[in-house]
Design a protein around this motif. Structure first.
Motif, short mmCIF file in Angstrom:
data_model
loop_
_atom_site.label_atom_id
_atom_site.label_comp_id
_atom_site.label_asym_id
_atom_site.label_seq_id
_atom_site.Cartn_x
_atom_site.Cartn_y
_atom_site.Cartn_z
N THR A 1 -12.12 -51.64 -4.71
CA THR A 1 -12.19 -52.60 -5.51
C THR A 1 -11.01 -53.55 -5.32
OG1 THR A 1 -10.89 -51.36 -7.36
CG2 THR A 1 -13.27 -51.42 -7.61
N ASP A 2 -9.86 -52.85 -4.43
CA ASP A 2 -8.64 -53.54 -4.07
C ASP A 2 -9.10 -54.43 -3.11
OD1 ASP A 2 -7.11 -52.37 -5.87
OD2 ASP A 2 -6.80 -50.46 -4.39
N ALA A 3 -8.19 -55.67 -2.93
CA ALA A 3 -8.37 -56.56 -1.88
C ALA A 3 -8.01 -56.07 -0.61
CB ALA A 3 -7.55 -57.75 -2.30
N GLY A 4 -8.73 -56.46 0.37
CA GLY A 4 -8.44 -55.75 1.74
C GLY A 4 -8.63 -54.43 2.07
N PHE A 5 -9.37 -53.84 1.19
CA PHE A 5 -9.70 -52.43 1.48
C PHE A 5 -10.46 -52.32 2.60
CE2 PHE A 5 -12.79 -48.97 1.02
CZ PHE A 5 -12.01 -47.92 0.72
N ALA A 6 -11.40 -52.94 3.24
CA ALA A 6 -12.30 -52.74 4.13
C ALA A 6 -11.68 -52.53 5.52
CB ALA A 6 -13.56 -53.58 4.29
N ASP A 7 -10.34 -53.50 5.56
CA ASP A 7 -9.74 -53.53 6.75
C ASP A 7 -8.38 -52.46 7.04
OD1 ASP A 7 -11.03 -56.03 7.10
OD2 ASP A 7 -9.70 -57.21 6.17
N LEU A 8 -8.35 -51.51 5.92
CA LEU A 8 -7.29 -50.66 6.18
C LEU A 8 -7.77 -49.19 6.86
CD1 LEU A 8 -6.16 -50.52 2.51
CD2 LEU A 8 -5.06 -51.74 4.20
N PRO A 9 -7.23 -48.93 7.46
CA PRO A 9 -7.25 -47.64 8.41
C PRO A 9 -7.84 -46.37 7.74
CG PRO A 9 -5.02 -47.81 8.37
CD PRO A 9 -5.62 -49.12 7.73
N GLN A 10 -7.25 -46.41 6.27
CA GLN A 10 -7.69 -45.05 5.68
C GLN A 10 -8.91 -45.60 4.63
OE1 GLN A 10 -4.90 -47.13 5.13
NE2 GLN A 10 -4.08 -47.11 3.05
N ALA A 11 -9.46 -46.67 5.03
CA ALA A 11 -10.56 -46.78 4.21
C ALA A 11 -11.77 -45.98 4.43
CB ALA A 11 -11.20 -48.19 4.22
N GLY A 12 -12.22 -45.36 3.04
CA GLY A 12 -13.34 -44.38 3.18
C GLY A 12 -12.84 -42.95 3.18
N ARG A 13 -11.60 -42.83 3.71
CA ARG A 13 -11.31 -41.40 4.08
C ARG A 13 -10.15 -40.95 2.88
NH1 ARG A 13 -9.15 -42.35 10.54
NH2 ARG A 13 -11.32 -42.88 11.23
N PRO A 14 -10.35 -39.69 2.81
CA PRO A 14 -9.47 -39.02 1.83
C PRO A 14 -7.87 -39.43 1.73
CG PRO A 14 -10.85 -37.38 2.61
CD PRO A 14 -11.19 -38.57 3.43
N GLN A 15 -7.63 -40.12 0.67
CA GLN A 15 -6.16 -40.26 0.59
C GLN A 15 -5.35 -39.49 -0.14
OE1 GLN A 15 -5.73 -44.69 -0.58
NE2 GLN A 15 -7.87 -44.87 0.06
N ALA A 16 -5.94 -38.63 -0.98
CA ALA A 16 -5.39 -37.36 -1.81
C ALA A 16 -6.21 -36.32 -1.95
CB ALA A 16 -4.92 -38.15 -3.28
N LEU A 17 -5.44 -35.14 -1.69
CA LEU A 17 -6.20 -33.90 -1.94
C LEU A 17 -5.28 -32.99 -2.97
CD1 LEU A 17 -8.01 -31.65 -0.72
CD2 LEU A 17 -5.97 -31.16 0.98
N VAL A 18 -6.22 -32.34 -3.86
CA VAL A 18 -5.81 -31.40 -4.79
C VAL A 18 -6.57 -30.26 -4.46
CG1 VAL A 18 -5.97 -30.74 -7.23
CG2 VAL A 18 -5.70 -33.12 -6.67
N VAL A 19 -5.72 -29.24 -4.18
CA VAL A 19 -6.31 -27.80 -3.83
C VAL A 19 -6.38 -26.73 -5.12
CG1 VAL A 19 -6.31 -25.77 -2.12
CG2 VAL A 19 -5.57 -28.05 -1.37
#
Length: 462
Positions: free
Chosen positions: A71-89
């Motif tokens: 929902t954030d502007a420019g999301f599709a152009d970011l290298p992390q788009a669609g990849r996990p940005q946070a991990l909780v173990v």
């Protein structure tokens, strides 16, 4: 004043504030109020807090604030788009499920995609979700490593990492796996570690993998991190042949809500649940011999109130966080003081009060003496108690005349069978978790006229 501050006062994203408000959550608990300013500023945190203090939002809100979503502007152009940005173990499947649920609710308006991964479920749906794109992954060490080794889970953009219940993680032997996972994440990540206790192994882990962490301790000095002040504790010396009868009468106490019963063995958990079903109670077992589908069925039924008595072993109950548990009953004496605290911590959570009842067999008196001494409970010699003892009725508010079978008029809950069993499908994971396809006994109450031995039966769900 501090206690009147809201999440909005901490400059939390408006969408998160709104989502929490819709859940009736506006004022942070102490651990959250202490954690938010530090975590939102990006500093590493060692958070020491007992279960039930609300620490999930303490790290969950900063995670949701930091991730970039579709929902954030420019999301599709970011290298992390669609990849996990946070991990909780997390150490257990049940805790992973609970944490993910809290994150989904708090992040509903942010559009953050949360994926829960753990063993006992098919790989395929988890792999498909990763391919479709997720922002936050919550999972147990074994399955996380499996997915990463297979090339499906890329943690190269996981800029935020949380180790939840770190002491339990290490107790269960996950230290090598945790270190492997840490090595898969970026060096400059934001790391938050939460633990009820701080044994040397946890401190050592923090020193090796965290950068100048802030230690936040949400345990009062007079509490000493030991007993739960909101829990009223009763201890009875009980006879093995009379325990189920005592249970049945205690479960009819005034004001009793959801109840967890703990046993030391899987066999005992299954038998106690079966005995209670025969006596008319809506009970369900949860232990290691049940497949993941049956375990989740029992948990959903308990959370939804279809059953109000959950009989569990210690390992199966790690990480179970259910609101409104009013009573915890130790059917068998815990192994040590840590086990005792873990069990009774299932009630009296998040500002509520609760009742903890412990049965001590004659041959467990020495074990109880050690627990009592370690926690300074002041109950060195539990009173000999039977199902007919007057003090049992008086202390636990059991109505006079109560007997060991639930009256038919009080059998208002739907029972375990009313909760559907999911078809988990797929192949067995690398850690040998039991999968759907096995035949697992599930307990159900039987409607209709009572017949000898027919108040409960074992059915084969899958």
């Amino acid at each position: 004043m501090e206690e009147h501050r809201t999440f909005a006062d901490f400059d939390v994203h408006p969408d998160i504030v709104t989502a929490l408000s819709e859940q009736g959550i506006t004022h942070p608990f102490p651990i959250q109020a202490m954690t938010l300013p530090v975590a939102l500023a990006g500093h590493d945190i060692i958070g020491q807090a007992k279960t039930g203090t609300g620490k999930t939002l303490g790290f969950g809100v900063p995670i949701l604030q930091r991730v970039v979503t579709p929902t954030d502007a420019g999301f599709a152009d970011l290298p992390q788009a669609g990849r996990p940005q946070a991990l909780v173990v997390t150490p257990t499947r049940e805790l992973a499920f609970q944490v993910a649920g809290d994150l989904e609710k708090a992040g509903a308006r942010r559009g953050a995609r949360v994926l829960t991964v753990y063993g006992g479920r098919a790989y395929e749906p988890q792999i498909e979700a990763l391919r479709a794109g997720v922002e936050i992954v919550v999972g147990t060490p074994g399955r996380l490593i499996d997915l990463a080794n297979q090339g499906h889970l890329d943690l190269g953009h996981a800029r935020t990492l949380v180790l939840d219940e770190a002491d339990e993680m290490l107790d269960l032997g996950f230290l090598p796996d945790v270190e492997k996972i840490l090595a898969m994440t970026p060096a400059g990540r934001h790391t938050m570690l939460f633990s009820a206790t701080m044994p040397g192994a946890v401190v050592s882990l923090a020193r090796r993998y965290m950068s100048q962490p802030t230690h936040i301790r949400a345990i009062s000095e007079d509490d000493s991190g030991q007993t739960v002040a909101a829990v009223e504790q009763f201890v009875y010396r009980a006879h093995a042949m009379d325990k189920v009868e005592m249970l049945a009468r205690i479960l009819q106490a005034e004001g009793r809500g959801l109840t967890m019963i703990f046993s030391r063995t899987k066999r005992t958990a299954a038998k106690v649940a079966d005995d209670l079903v025969e006596r008319g109670f809506a009970a369900a077992p949860i232990h290691g011999d049940l497949g993941q589908g049956a375990r989740e069925q029992a948990l959903r039924a308990f959370r939804n109130g279809k059953v109000d008595v959950l009989v569990a072993t210690d390992v199966a109950a790690r990480g179970i966080d259910v609101e409104n548990v009013t009573h915890v009953i130790n059917y068998q004496c815990p192994e040590d003081e840590k086990g005792y605290l873990h069990r009774i911590g299932r009630t009296g959570r998040a500002g509520a009060t609760g009742v903890a009842i412990t049965f001590v067999d004659w041959d467990d008196l020495h074990r109880w003496a050690l627990i009592n001494k370690a926690l300074d409970l002041g109950i060195p010699d539990p009173q000999e108690t039977y199902s007919s003892s007057a003090h049992l009725y008086d202390e636990l508010s059991i109505p006079e005349g109560t007997r060991g079978t639930l009256p038919r008029s009080a059998r208002t809950r739907e029972g375990l069978r009313a909760e559907q069993v999911e078809d988990l499908g797929g192949r067995e994971d690398a850690h040998g978790d039991r999968r759907s396809g096995g035949r697992v006994p599930v307990y159900e109450p039987v409607a209709g006229p009572r017949r000898p031995g027919a108040a409960g039966r074992v059915i084969e769900e899958f």
